[in-house]
Design an enzyme around this catalytic site. Sequence first.
Site: not given
Ligand code: F6P
Length: 543
Positions: A206, A212, A267-268, A353, A384, A505
Amino acid sequence: MSTSLPAWQDLREHAATLRGTHMREWFDGPDGQARSDRFVAEACGLTLDYAKNRITVETLALLFQLADQAGVSERRDAMFAGEPVNTTEHRAALHMALRAWPEDGYRALGVPVGTDVAAVLAQVERFANALRGGAWTGFDGRAITDVVNIGIGGSDLGPRMVCRALARPGEAGPRVHFVANVDGSDLAQTLARLDAATTLVIVCSKTFTTLETMANAHTARDWFLHQGVTQAGLARHFVAVSTNREAVAAFGIDPANMFPFWDWVGGRFSLWSSVGLSIAVAAGFDRFRELLDGARTMDRHFAGAPPEQNLPVILGLLDVWYRSFLGAGSRCVAPYCEPLELLPAFLQQLEMESNGKSVQLDGGTLEAGSAPVVWGTTGTNGQHAYFQMMHQGSQLVPVDFIATLDPVSDLPGHHTKLLANCFAQGEALLRGRTADEVRAEGVRDEALVPHLVFEGNRPSNTLLLQRLDPFHLGALLALSEHRTFVQGVLWNINSFDQWGVELGKKLAAPIQRELEGAPAQPHDASTAALIRRACRAQGMVAS
Ligand code: F6P
């Protein structure tokens, strides 16, 4: 303040009156059948049996009063109207518009969004068809056989879970892979299996700034170049899903190959947007559209059904009942359906979240406890592993059993075993087994008897889908979103921001610099020692 509402106070007192009552008294009494008939609700091909909960007719009436006093209907209507229900970021939360039909007429902060949504969906359809049909090729003209979605959190969990849920053996179309972790082993293991010339990467973010995702995207780009893809040819191997056009262009992806979405999509809550591109590629656009249609059907149910029949309202109320009034710190999600194995992880982000917060909308502290830990794995596997704790442990853990009536697999005999186990676990958690029953089963060793007693009185919901197809999955996921929203309203919190992810972060950046050789910064003694250890391990300081 939710906790000062009259119904909140009444529920507190009411919870105390139920202490000491065992659910099996309710089932064994004259009203057992009526209870089972009453505590069931159906919508969109989903049936919710919620009779095995520590609730009476009076509990439910009080919970509906709470929903009324907390303004669930009003807040729901505000969300559907595209008002800025994400108050701290002054944004709408309008994921429903992503699965709407043109005539639904959604507006975000007053601006119509239907045309933009339809245009992006059409772009997703064209691209998914071109990839699946072999019309979109790699730089040397060969068709794409593998697609790697690089994203994390909401840009990973939703599409990854849906692709897993809908995958069927022998399906046509490119294989779709997901890479999320900045741990290089994630990307390395995935790329090791692939041929760069026939691989395409979707960089899905987003913000297009997430550490990452950007690290993995840059490393993936280097890999393509090392594998012989030309600089000019990279355009055939990278597309982006994002709201950040400038950052996408700066990375080097042609904005024509960018699939946009909007700041009113959290995002979620984003798998319905272009974030679902990987779903459309893996399952085909028609099935992606069926997923959206299932979700839309649930949206209409949530928006229109009376509270007593409204699945998200009922489930949200039960969640708050267990967390805030009966003190349950977690909820187990047990899909008796192997393709739903990633559902618990998806729900973790969705609920924790969204509602893992202690501040109410007005800035006041929430005294009642919010999002429980959501966890689980598929049944029967969990039986199990950790079901021992659920049956005889000391914690109250409400369970959501999820199963499909129609089998997913056509291997004979498996589905009845699966369903039998699912239903048996709910029954065992409810009934338990008394010492007298243990003795009646022939146990003579009195020392053993207490070990064989099951307390019972452990609550569960059972949610049955007619079948695991895109439509019912869409309905199930939209139900989960709205249930999460209802919890948030009852706790009077903003379910649509996530400030709690920021601090870690922020602190990671200077630590990373230190791990790369920059001078030590002040930290607590424990963190400083960890950094020193890691530096020593890399030979950066004398040991
Ligand atoms: O750090 C949490 C977050 O902002 C989530 O809310 C989001 O889904 C995820 O990181 C990934 O964010 P992006 O889509 O901006 O890479």
